[in-house]
Motif scaffolding. Structure first.
Motif, PDB file in Angstrom:
ATOM      1  N   ARG A 101     -48.040 -62.324  24.190  1.00 24.79           N
ATOM      2  CA  ARG A 101     -47.762 -63.426  23.256  1.00 24.79           C
ATOM      3  C   ARG A 101     -46.461 -64.143  23.596  1.00 24.79           C
ATOM      4  O   ARG A 101     -46.234 -65.255  23.125  1.00 24.79           O
ATOM      5  CB  ARG A 101     -47.699 -62.882  21.825  1.00 24.79           C
ATOM      6  N   LYS A 102     -45.603 -63.502  24.376  1.00 22.64           N
ATOM      7  CA  LYS A 102     -44.330 -64.107  24.787  1.00 22.64           C
ATOM      8  C   LYS A 102     -44.230 -64.017  26.303  1.00 22.64           C
ATOM      9  O   LYS A 102     -43.301 -63.421  26.866  1.00 22.64           O
ATOM     10  CB  LYS A 102     -43.155 -63.375  24.124  1.00 22.64           C
ATOM     11  N   ASP A 103     -45.185 -64.642  26.984  1.00 21.69           N
ATOM     12  CA  ASP A 103     -45.251 -64.511  28.433  1.00 21.69           C
ATOM     13  C   ASP A 103     -44.064 -65.138  29.149  1.00 21.69           C
ATOM     14  O   ASP A 103     -43.826 -64.866  30.321  1.00 21.69           O
ATOM     15  CB  ASP A 103     -46.562 -65.110  28.958  1.00 21.69           C
ATOM     16  N   TRP A 104     -43.260 -65.958  28.472  1.00 17.77           N
ATOM     17  CA  TRP A 104     -42.087 -66.552  29.083  1.00 17.77           C
ATOM     18  C   TRP A 104     -41.037 -65.505  29.440  1.00 17.77           C
ATOM     19  O   TRP A 104     -40.158 -65.748  30.290  1.00 17.77           O
ATOM     20  CB  TRP A 104     -41.454 -67.577  28.137  1.00 17.77           C
ATOM     21  N   VAL A 105     -41.118 -64.335  28.823  1.00 18.54           N
ATOM     22  CA  VAL A 105     -40.108 -63.305  29.084  1.00 18.54           C
ATOM     23  C   VAL A 105     -40.446 -62.466  30.319  1.00 18.54           C
ATOM     24  O   VAL A 105     -39.566 -61.793  30.864  1.00 18.54           O
ATOM     25  CB  VAL A 105     -39.963 -62.389  27.846  1.00 18.54           C
ATOM     26  N   ILE A 106     -41.691 -62.517  30.790  1.00 19.87           N
ATOM     27  CA  ILE A 106     -42.107 -61.685  31.923  1.00 19.87           C
ATOM     28  C   ILE A 106     -41.226 -61.893  33.157  1.00 19.87           C
ATOM     29  O   ILE A 106     -40.766 -60.912  33.768  1.00 19.87           O
ATOM     30  CB  ILE A 106     -43.592 -61.939  32.258  1.00 19.87           C
ATOM     31  N   PRO A 107     -40.930 -63.140  33.568  1.00 18.60           N
ATOM     32  CA  PRO A 107     -40.069 -63.315  34.757  1.00 18.60           C
ATOM     33  C   PRO A 107     -38.634 -62.835  34.545  1.00 18.60           C
ATOM     34  O   PRO A 107     -37.901 -62.648  35.519  1.00 18.60           O
ATOM     35  CB  PRO A 107     -40.109 -64.833  35.004  1.00 18.60           C
ATOM     36  N   LYS A 108     -38.221 -62.637  33.281  1.00 16.34           N
ATOM     37  CA  LYS A 108     -36.843 -62.227  32.998  1.00 16.34           C
ATOM     38  C   LYS A 108     -36.659 -60.714  33.022  1.00 16.34           C
ATOM     39  O   LYS A 108     -35.529 -60.231  32.973  1.00 16.34           O
ATOM     40  CB  LYS A 108     -36.403 -62.763  31.631  1.00 16.34           C
ATOM     41  N   ILE A 109     -37.751 -59.971  33.070  1.00 15.77           N
ATOM     42  CA  ILE A 109     -37.657 -58.507  33.039  1.00 15.77           C
ATOM     43  C   ILE A 109     -37.243 -57.988  34.413  1.00 15.77           C
ATOM     44  O   ILE A 109     -37.974 -58.117  35.389  1.00 15.77           O
ATOM     45  CB  ILE A 109     -38.992 -57.875  32.611  1.00 15.77           C
ATOM     46  N   ARG A 110     -36.044 -57.392  34.480  1.00 17.46           N
ATOM     47  CA  ARG A 110     -35.528 -56.824  35.722  1.00 17.46           C
ATOM     48  C   ARG A 110     -35.432 -55.296  35.653  1.00 17.46           C
ATOM     49  O   ARG A 110     -35.274 -54.640  36.680  1.00 17.46           O
ATOM     50  CB  ARG A 110     -34.145 -57.406  36.035  1.00 17.46           C
ATOM     51  N   SER A 111     -35.509 -54.744  34.442  1.00 15.87           N
ATOM     52  CA  SER A 111     -35.360 -53.305  34.274  1.00 15.87           C
ATOM     53  C   SER A 111     -36.423 -52.790  33.318  1.00 15.87           C
ATOM     54  O   SER A 111     -36.692 -53.417  32.288  1.00 15.87           O
ATOM     55  CB  SER A 111     -33.960 -52.972  33.743  1.00 15.87           C
ATOM     56  N   LEU A 112     -37.027 -51.647  33.643  1.00 13.71           N
ATOM     57  CA  LEU A 112     -38.038 -51.023  32.808  1.00 13.71           C
ATOM     58  C   LEU A 112     -37.731 -49.535  32.704  1.00 13.71           C
ATOM     59  O   LEU A 112     -37.564 -48.853  33.712  1.00 13.71           O
ATOM     60  CB  LEU A 112     -39.437 -51.235  33.396  1.00 13.71           C
ATOM     61  N   GLU A 113     -37.635 -49.035  31.463  1.00 10.16           N
ATOM     62  CA  GLU A 113     -37.389 -47.616  31.233  1.00 10.16           C
ATOM     63  C   GLU A 113     -38.552 -47.030  30.447  1.00 10.16           C
ATOM     64  O   GLU A 113     -38.930 -47.567  29.405  1.00 10.16           O
ATOM     65  CB  GLU A 113     -36.077 -47.402  30.469  1.00 10.16           C
ATOM     66  N   LEU A 206     -44.724 -57.720  36.911  1.00  4.63           N
ATOM     67  CA  LEU A 206     -43.317 -58.059  36.703  1.00  4.63           C
ATOM     68  C   LEU A 206     -42.722 -58.485  38.044  1.00  4.63           C
ATOM     69  O   LEU A 206     -42.278 -57.649  38.836  1.00  4.63           O
ATOM     70  CB  LEU A 206     -42.553 -56.855  36.132  1.00  4.63           C
ATOM     71  N   PRO A 207     -42.692 -59.790  38.326  1.00  2.00           N
ATOM     72  CA  PRO A 207     -42.314 -60.249  39.677  1.00  2.00           C
ATOM     73  C   PRO A 207     -40.868 -59.963  40.046  1.00  2.00           C
ATOM     74  O   PRO A 207     -40.543 -59.850  41.222  1.00  2.00           O
ATOM     75  CB  PRO A 207     -42.580 -61.755  39.618  1.00  2.00           C
ATOM     76  N   ASN A 208     -39.981 -59.840  39.047  1.00  3.56           N
ATOM     77  CA  ASN A 208     -38.557 -59.664  39.326  1.00  3.56           C
ATOM     78  C   ASN A 208     -38.047 -58.279  38.939  1.00  3.56           C
ATOM     79  O   ASN A 208     -36.842 -58.088  38.726  1.00  3.56           O
ATOM     80  CB  ASN A 208     -37.744 -60.739  38.597  1.00  3.56           C
ATOM     81  N   LEU A 209     -38.934 -57.307  38.833  1.00  2.00           N
ATOM     82  CA  LEU A 209     -38.536 -55.950  38.479  1.00  2.00           C
ATOM     83  C   LEU A 209     -37.691 -55.334  39.605  1.00  2.00           C
ATOM     84  O   LEU A 209     -38.126 -55.270  40.744  1.00  2.00           O
ATOM     85  CB  LEU A 209     -39.770 -55.081  38.223  1.00  2.00           C
ATOM     86  N   LYS A 210     -36.486 -54.890  39.250  1.00  2.00           N
ATOM     87  CA  LYS A 210     -35.574 -54.290  40.226  1.00  2.00           C
ATOM     88  C   LYS A 210     -35.235 -52.840  39.893  1.00  2.00           C
ATOM     89  O   LYS A 210     -34.836 -52.096  40.790  1.00  2.00           O
ATOM     90  CB  LYS A 210     -34.270 -55.099  40.295  1.00  2.00           C
ATOM     91  N   GLU A 211     -35.352 -52.454  38.620  1.00  2.00           N
ATOM     92  CA  GLU A 211     -34.958 -51.114  38.203  1.00  2.00           C
ATOM     93  C   GLU A 211     -36.104 -50.437  37.456  1.00  2.00           C
ATOM     94  O   GLU A 211     -36.608 -50.987  36.489  1.00  2.00           O
ATOM     95  CB  GLU A 211     -33.721 -51.175  37.290  1.00  2.00           C
ATOM     96  N   LEU A 212     -36.510 -49.273  37.920  1.00  2.00           N
ATOM     97  CA  LEU A 212     -37.535 -48.480  37.255  1.00  2.00           C
ATOM     98  C   LEU A 212     -36.923 -47.126  36.922  1.00  2.00           C
ATOM     99  O   LEU A 212     -36.596 -46.341  37.815  1.00  2.00           O
ATOM    100  CB  LEU A 212     -38.759 -48.303  38.148  1.00  2.00           C
ATOM    101  N   ARG A 213     -36.755 -46.856  35.619  1.00  2.00           N
ATOM    102  CA  ARG A 213     -36.072 -45.649  35.166  1.00  2.00           C
ATOM    103  C   ARG A 213     -37.081 -44.747  34.448  1.00  2.00           C
ATOM    104  O   ARG A 213     -37.619 -45.126  33.417  1.00  2.00           O
ATOM    105  CB  ARG A 213     -34.906 -46.012  34.248  1.00  2.00           C
TER     106      ARG A 213
END
Length: 474
Positions: A101-113, A206-213
């Motif tokens: 519903r807020k797909d504009w935030v997908i390119p901004k996600i750089r970290s996922l825990e 997530l095209p800009n994902l840099k950190e996977l915790r």
């Protein structure tokens, strides 16, 4: 731990609420109060930067509380939650619905825990809890008694199945599947093994994902990593754990991840080799060419306990080639052989030329570590580590806890506990073997003495790249 215990402890060591209230009243009554800038006057970018400093186990609840403060803070807190998502793996479908519903935030996600601990599935000693299912504590079928180490597939909830954008999912799966036969298996997983199927789609979306915790993830719950098992691993205690259809996800992550926290808790998940006398290391991380920081357990780097006092050079070659920071959890005496091999390899100019820092969180208390070292002939282990690292121009940080700690009883990576300032409650929990009921009526002075005993037993020491002491806390 019961909240009242910590309230009692902190009240003895922090300024009283009355003092803070008086100070706030004085500021509000100041003649300059009306002209002072308010935090709500800051730009959204600055407020988002402030909200991004929320960390630790209670990050989500803290940001939720922030969103309830005012309308001004509500969108700030929501965006902070979505830009650096942190959630339990079993709730992945809810996050993906919100993100859609807020797909504009997908390119901004750089970290996922991600979180998937053993809470409610095994006790502090690593024993399965009575009546608990090995995975997600879900319901069992009639008459079914699963093994303690059995991987259990979670079917897709009917309400979510009806809301899946099948066209979008099919396009993503077709694009990222490593082999044609993986497409059907991946699609089937969205119905039969939905958490793993969705996790694969999320990670490649997530095209800009840099950190996977994944510091707080049980390895059994993260079968994606079965696609980077080292070549000598030919058998697993539970074959259902292998998810080969997610190989394309690893192919997409390897060229872009910069920080990786590997699940350190491999409780009741064993690996075997028919081509070698032992498994030197579980995972081959060499394809992660841009990885700068790796958080991993020694029991993953040098797998077999009874043979850890022999270093296999393959364990070093399988590290990311451009690694800068190596953070090792559950360190023990054999860690010295690994560090010796790493420093020697860097000095020869073969591998790990970008390595700048090594951090080791030991499982044993400092005095116990010295006692074990002397029994094996290591007279000055810390001095040896210091000399090896300085010869390779690598800074070194060593940490010894107040009680013996392991991932299985801490329920997450030991370094992440320290980073999020959650080490002391965990140490006390382990000290009392998970039974904290007797602390409710404990005298505050006795509690204070117990905390001091744990703190005094800790030791932390750091050396710079030249071998000079950078920090000493003991």
């Amino acid at each position: 731990m019961p909240l009242n215990i910590w309230e009692t402890y902190h009240q003895q060591h922090n300024p009283s609420t009355q003092t803070r209230s008086t100070l706030t009243h004085q500021i509000n009554c100041s003649p300059f109060a009306a002209d002072m800038a308010k935090i709500t006057d800051l730009a959204n970018e600055l407020l988002l930067k402030v909200a991004s400093h929320a960390r630790g186990r209670h990050r989500n609840s803290d940001l939720t509380s922030l969103s309830l403060v005012s309308r001004r803070f509500r969108p700030i807190a929501q965006e902070a939650l979505l830009q650096e998502p942190c959630f339990k793996l079993g709730l992945i479908h809810l996050f993906m619905l919100e993100a859609s519903r807020k797909d504009w935030v997908i390119p901004k996600i750089r970290s996922l825990e991600l979180w998937s601990t053993g809470e409610d599935r095994y006790d502090i000693r690593g024993n399965p809890l009575p009546g608990s299912s090995p995975l997600y504590n879900g319901p069992r079928r009639m008459g079914q008694t699963p093994r303690a180490a059995e991987y259990t597939k979670i079917p897709c909830p009917p309400e979510f199945f009806a809301r899946i954008d099948w066209d979008s999912f099919l396009a993503t799966i077709n694009h990222f599947s490593a082999r044609p036969e993986h497409v059907g298996l991946w699609l089937s997983a969205l119905n039969e093994d939905v958490i793993q199927g969705l996790l694969g789609i999320l990670l490649v979306s997530l095209p800009n994902l840099k950190e996977l915790r994944c510091a707080a993830v049980w390895l059994m719950d993260f079968p994606l990593l079965s696609n980077i098992l080292s070549a000598e691993v030919t058998g697993i205690s539970d074959p259902e754990w292998k998810h080969g259809y997610l190989a394309g996800v690893i192919n997409a992550l390897a060229p872009k991840l910069e920080i990786l926290e590997v699940p350190t808790n491999r409780w009741q998940l064993d690996f075997y080799s028919r081509v070698s006398s032992r498994v030197s290391s579980l995972f081959d991380l060499a394809p992660f060419i841009k990885l700068k920081e790796l958080n991993i357990s020694l029991k993953v780097l040098n797998y077999k306990y009874w043979d850890r006092m022999r270093l296999d050079p393959r364990a070093i070659v399988r590290l990311p080639p451009n690694l800068q920071v190596l953070r090792i959890s559950e360190g023990e005496l054999s860690t010295m052989l690994l560090i010796l091999g790493i420093c020697a390899a860097k000095n020869t100019g073969r591998v790990l030329q970008s390595l700048e820092r090594i951090e080791i969180f030991y499982s044993a208390v400092y005095l116990d570590f010295l006692r074990i070292s002397s029994l094996h002939g290591w007279l000055n282990p810390i001095q040896d580590l210091r000399e090896w690292c300085s010869s390779a121009q690598v800074s070194l940080s060593l940490y010894f806890p107040g009680v013996a700690l392991h991932t299985v009883n801490a329920d997450r990576s030991l370094w992440s506990l320290k980073d999020n300032q959650e080490l002391l409650p965990t140490e006390l929990k382990v000290f009392f073997r998970g039974d904290l009921s007797g602390l409710d009526g404990m005298d505050p002075h006795a509690l204070d003495e117990m905390v001091k005993h744990v703190l005094i037993s800790r030791k932390e020491i750091s050396f710079d790249a030249d071998g000079d002491i950078d920090m000493l806390d003991c």
